[in-house]
Design a protein around this motif. Structure first.
Motif: not given
Length: 1128
Positions: A320, A325, A329-330
């Motif tokens: 992360s 982020r 998630q990316q």
């Protein structure tokens, strides 16, 4: 219940009388799954066949189910004989003496003959079921051998795709375990889009194309929960899984699915992925390394990735940014919720700890892999690893295989895991076979033909042996010293359990390092010998000692006198950080400072220091009360007026008035005295820090006691520090060996001649002048740290270095075989200096040097010392190797054999019991038997009795469950063994081999003493021949227990002609049904799930499946019919 009576005598029945109608079955709703159940009359307790919940009838239904009293009951009829059901317990009714077939676990019921309510007396049940009988030791021996199975057959079979003929043969011989080869995959129905390209360029072999076809075919199926089904590539190391994955990506690319996720163990493997895609013709497919990209959206303008392969490591998957982020998630944002492309979990064993052992937490990697699959239900998932399931627990993240959950007989993974644990190694082998039969799994491996395995024992020389003894003595003395030091600590010290956990962990690491150092001379000798024979050497280890080296460099500097000793630094660190020390006392302050500080504390703590001031504070804090008396108010006003007006006080010595300004005031107790009243009188100005005599005496006494106490604490602390220093000096004087990795590289020519492929960043090298060593980074100016392992590997493959040292951290996925495309095609000699902790890591390490397209197979040399401690390490890995071979390849014998070191087995535990108890238990049936996995059933003739019956068909894959019935003749006629009578003596071992008329050659050899105790000598050959022929004929229809055997015709122990029922094909969907049916069997050995392999003698048809006892066949078929009706 009462004691059982004998069998009822046949009686002449009276004329039939009218009987009351039989009560109808009672229908109830299950309390668990809410299905409607039909309960037989008289039964009050039962279990639901669907959810297996034990329950009983409600009281109102019990009354209705009971037989109604009749005003003129007919005379009771004599009990009717209905036959014995061997799946139930035979118990007599306490009232009418009828012999009843009672299901296992039923404790209350009504007699169907006389209607009386009965209850099972559990305390008397065992004595009734197991009456004392004469022990037949020969029958026990035969039954044990039948449980353990026959001689082990051929382990591997040559492999070629059975139902596909596309593509050229594989460049190297490929084999499959005999267990998996007995299972046929489903018919291929998928048409490849890239078929013409593959046939034109011949870039993929026939077995790689077969994998692509079955994977794409599997991806067209949906699981019961709506997710797309996944596929598991379990091919061994070096078969070519990377190129197979590239072919899958290219197939999906041509079908319009232009995005793919490729997750692997190391960023270096991105270059191998690029090479594999180029080899299959997918040069237009870009490969993007995720760790080189920012955390912005991948399809944004700043990044610009709209198609291609995103290559990520498992470490990046859980990474992360500082803003929170995550890479996960990316990736999810890039794919989108409707993503239908590939998600490849390469080397997926990295996610294996999703379901950890009890008390542990799941790893973040396992959770991330699980979440990625849950968030992308339409993705085409590929699991790829040669060691993806070293034990059943590690299958937890493979949710797309559909082995548990909705539509299966296992509610969840825990239920699946429990069932496999009960089934032992045989159940694990069935999982692999079942997955292949349903078209979700392939597992082939390179043939080890030409490869050589040798266990080399490296004995300890005199110097190392002396060092080992001193180290062992030191650890024992250190334990005593730590116990003594811990006992001296105060009770408020933390619990010492943490200390002992660290002690034993350091103890284990220390001796593991010592064992590895002891093998360095042997490894160097073998390496130099191989180089002299024009071969090259690969040395495998796990521990690089980087942490100890960096600590020593930080402590002593970059230039050292010699290489760092890992065991010494480990021991020094443990003692320095964990030796129990008493608290260090505070140093005594100066005399004047001590007095003033003490007086200040007393003044602040003494309630009589300032009476008026204290009263004033109390008056401010005290809440007003309506109930205050006038007397209290007057007293308070008096005090206030005194404080404001009166300037005189009473002297504590002469009791006369003294003016406040001219008096002496004690700084400790606050009393006032005349300056002339003290001795000697004070004539000069009044000091501010004056103390009265009593306070001064108290202060001096306290300070003296405090000095004594602190001096004692300081003495204890200094003594403990002195003992700790002596221990550290002893450690430094032990002369412990250097770090094995640095020692190996130095003795084999240094970094210029040895390619190091490990995870460490720096190393110690010999100084140019030969004096001392210098710490330096592994990479140079021209090579980055990220590429240093790839650079070292290339130097080895190009023949610029002929020795390579590899560790798990740096060599995952690396190919070091004698590749036909490489310049260095010398034969590899693979030395295992340190055996990995787990079996899957061992297999991964062996696969670095044995891969496809090689000119020669490697030579494996497994180094072991003659220390018992290292054999203990090896025993753990040996057990896991057997389990790993069973689960991933369908045969426990598929992995490299270290069975001689497997002490953690049924035999090892039995030997331990023998040491403790002194004798072996006589009845092996009640001990439990060694779990031997798939048992080979052998006989002189094996034939199918009738055409196999299909008893279940899986709707998704079309695979079926089939019941095979065989007739086996195991007997040996008197004329056949012309060179022996009853035993053959082996002069080398002093053991005898037993042959029996009914079952032929025994598996176990017998010593002479045991032979004499169980058998007697026959006086003449003619008498022996008659006895042999008589037993040969009798055993065709009777077991070895004789005509009075409790199981009657269902018993097969020692029977020459046997009817054997094997349930083959698809097993997992009906596992629960079979397990339930077997649990009802009377004999303990029949309750166990046993996996057998049997081969017919005429057409060599090989069948692998579950052995179904004859007594259980009817029950199993009935339950399977019920399952089929529910499925329909």
């Amino acid at each position: 219940m009462g004691k059982p009576s004998g069998p009822p005598q046949p009686l002449a029945l009276p004329p039939p009388m009218p009987r009351p109608p039989a009560p109808a079955t009672c229908q109830v709703r299950c309390a668990g799954c809410r299905t409607i159940l039909a309960v037989a009359p008289g039964m009050t307790e039962f279990g639901c066949p669907t959810c297996k919940l034990p329950q009983r009838l409600p009281p109102e239904l019990m009354r209705s189910a009971a037989p109604h009293p009749h005003p003129h009951p007919p005379p009771p009829l004599p009990p009717q004989a209905q036959g014995i059901d061997p799946t139930k317990i035979q118990l007599p009714c306490a009232h009418c003496k009828a012999l009843l077939n009672v299901p296992h676990g039923l404790s209350r019921f009504a007699c169907p003959q006389c209607g009386i309510d009965l209850a099972v007396d559990v305390s008397k049940l065992n004595s009734y079921l197991e009456p004392p009988e004469e022990i037949n030791e020969v029958a026990i021996d035969v039954e044990r051998e039948e449980d353990e199975g026959g001689p082990i057959g051929e382990t591997f079979m040559d492999y070629r795709p059975p139902k596909l003929s596309i593509g050229p043969s594989h460049p190297d011989p490929i084999v499959e375990t005999s267990s998996l080869s007995a299972v046929q995959p489903p018919e291929p129905t998928y048409n490849l889009r890239i078929k013409n390209d593959l046939e034109r360029y011949k870039s993929l072999s026939c077995l790689q194309i077969e994998t692509i076809v079955y994977a794409c075919q599997r991806h067209k199926q949906k699981l019961m929960n709506g997710a797309r089904a996944g596929f598991f590539i379990g091919d061994g190391a070096g078969v070519g899984k990377g190129r197979t994955i590239a072919g899958l990506i290219w197939e999906n690319w041509n079908l319009g699915r232009r995005k793919a996720l490729w997750i692997s163990v190391g960023s270096d493997l991105k270059f191998d992925a690029r090479r594999d895609l180029d080899d299959v013709g997918a040069t237009c497919v870009e490969v993007h390394a995720l760790n080189k990209l920012s955390y912005s959206k991948l399809d944004s303008k700043s990044v610009g990735i709209r198609e291609g392969v995103v290559f990520s490591t498992y470490s990046s998957l859980i990474a992360s940014s500082e803003k929170g982020r995550t890479r996960l998630q990316q990736l999810l944002q890039w794919c989108g919720s409707d993503y239908k492309g590939l998600v490849v979990f390469d080397e997926c064993h990295k996610a294996k700890n999703l379901i950890p052992e009890a008390g542990s937490q799941p790893t973040r990697t396992g959770e991330a892999v699980l979440e990625l699959q849950a968030r992308l239900p339409k993705a085409r998932v590929i699991y790829c690893s040669a060691t993806g399931a070293s034990e059943p627990r590690n299958l937890g993240y493979m949710v797309r295989l559909g082995l548990w959950g909705a539509g299966t007989c296992f509610l969840d993974f825990r239920d699946f895991l429990d069932s496999l644990d009960k089934g032992g190694v045989g159940a694990l082998e069935l999982v692999a076979m079942d997955m292949k039969a349903r078209g979700m799994y392939v597992c082939r491996t390179l043939s080890y033909k030409g490869a050589e395995f040798e266990v080399v024992e490296a004995p300890l020389d005199v110097e190392m042996l002396d060092m080992y003894k001193k180290a062992a003595e030191f650890w024992a003395e250190l334990r005593v010293e730590l116990l003594a030091a811990s006992a001296c600590l105060s009770e408020d010290k933390p619990n010492s359990s943490h200390l002992w956990r660290l002690y034993w962990a350091s103890h284990q690491r220390f001796f593991r390092h010592l064992c590895m150092s002891a093998k360095v001379p042997a490894a160097v000798s073998l390496a130099k010998k191989a180089l002299a024979e024009n071969k090259c050497v690969v040395i495998g280890l796990q521990s690089t000692g980087e942490a100890r080296t960096e600590e020593a460099v930080t402590k002593y500097g970059l230039e050292l006198d010699d290489f760092v000793s890992g065991p010494r630094e480990l021991l020094l660190k443990f003692v320095e950080e964990n030796y129990p020390l008493p608290p260090k006392p505070d140093s005594l302050p100066g005399e004047e400072e001590s007095v003033k500080e003490l007086q200040r504390k007393r003044h602040s703590a003494n309630p009589g220091v300032s009476f008026n001031g204290r009263v004033r504070k109390v008056a401010k804090w005290k809440a007003e009360s309506d109930g205050e008396s006038d007397e209290e108010s007057e007293t308070e006003s008096d005090h206030n007026s005194t404080e404001s007006d009166d300037e005189f006080q009473i002297c504590e010595i002469c009791s006369s008035e003294v003016e406040r300004k001219k008096s002496l005031r004690c700084s400790c107790c606050g009393h006032l005295v005349h300056p002339a009243c003290v001795v000697p009188p004070i004539i000069d100005s009044v000091p501010e820090d004056w103390s009265c005599r009593s306070c001064k005496e108290k202060t001096d006494e306290y300070l003296q006691a405090r000095r004594v106490y602190l001096a004692e604490l300081l003495k204890r602390y200094e003594a403990a520090m002195e003992r700790k220093s002596k221990i550290l000096e002893i450690i430094r004087s032990l002369g412990l060996p250097n770090n094995p990795l640095d020692d190996l590289i130095d003795q084999l020519g240094g970094p210029d001649n040895v390619a190091e492929i490990t995870g460490r960043r720096g190393m110690l090298v010999r100084a140019s002048n030969g004096k001392g060593v210098v710490y330096q980074a592994r990479n140079s100016k021209d090579v980055t740290m990220e590429m240093v392992n790839m650079h070292e590997k290339q130097l080895f493959m190009d023949g610029k270095k002929f020795v390579a040292v590899i560790s798990e951290a740096g060599s995952a996925g690396v190919s070091l075989q004698a590749d036909r495309r490489a310049l260095n095609q010398r034969r590899r000699v693979h030395l295992t200096l340190e055996l990995p902790w787990s079996a899957d890591r061992a297999i991964q390490q062996f696969g670095r040097t044995h891969r496809s397209n090689q000119t020669s197979a490697p030579e494996y040399r497994l180094l072991f010392t003659d220390l018992g401690g290292e054999r203990r390490f090896a025993s753990i890995v040996a057990k896991r190797l057997e389990s790993l071979g069973a689960l991933t390849q369908g045969d426990r014998r598929a992995g490299p054999s270290l069975s001689a070191y497997n002490y953690d087995s049924g035999y090892g535990k039995r030997a331990l019991m023998l040491m403790y108890r002194g004798i072996l238990e006589q009845n092996a049936r009640r001990e439990g038997h060694f779990d031997s996995g798939i048992v080979d059933m052998k006989a002189n003739t094996v034939e199918l009795k009738e055409k196999p019956k299909t008893v279940h068909v899986d709707k998704m894959s079309g695979a079926s469950t089939v019941l095979f019935t065989f007739i086996m003749d195991r007997g040996v006629t008197w004329e056949a063994p012309s060179n022996f009578l009853f035993s053959v003596y082996r002069s080398t071992s002093g053991m005898f081999k037993i042959f029996r008329p009914a079952v032929g050659e025994a598996l176990r050899e017998m010593p002479l003493q045991e032979l004499k105790s169980k058998y007697r000598r026959i006086s003449s050959p003619e008498k022996a021949r008659k006895g042999w022929e008589a037993e040969y004929e009798t055993s065709s229809s009777q077991c070895m227990h004789g005509p009075k055997c409790k199981l009657g015709g269902f018993c097969t122990v020692g029977r020459r002609l046997q009817e054997v029922n094997v349930l083959g094909g698809l097993i997992l969907p009906v596992w629960g049904t079979i397990e339930k049916a077997l649990s009802k069997q009377a004999r303990q050995s029949h309750k166990r799930i046993r996996v057998v392999r049997i081969e017919t003698t005429t057409d060599n048809q090989r069948i692998v499946g579950l052995l179904i006892p004859n007594a259980a066949v009817k029950s199993v078929l009935q339950d399977l019919e019920w399952v089929q009706e529910i499925d329909d």
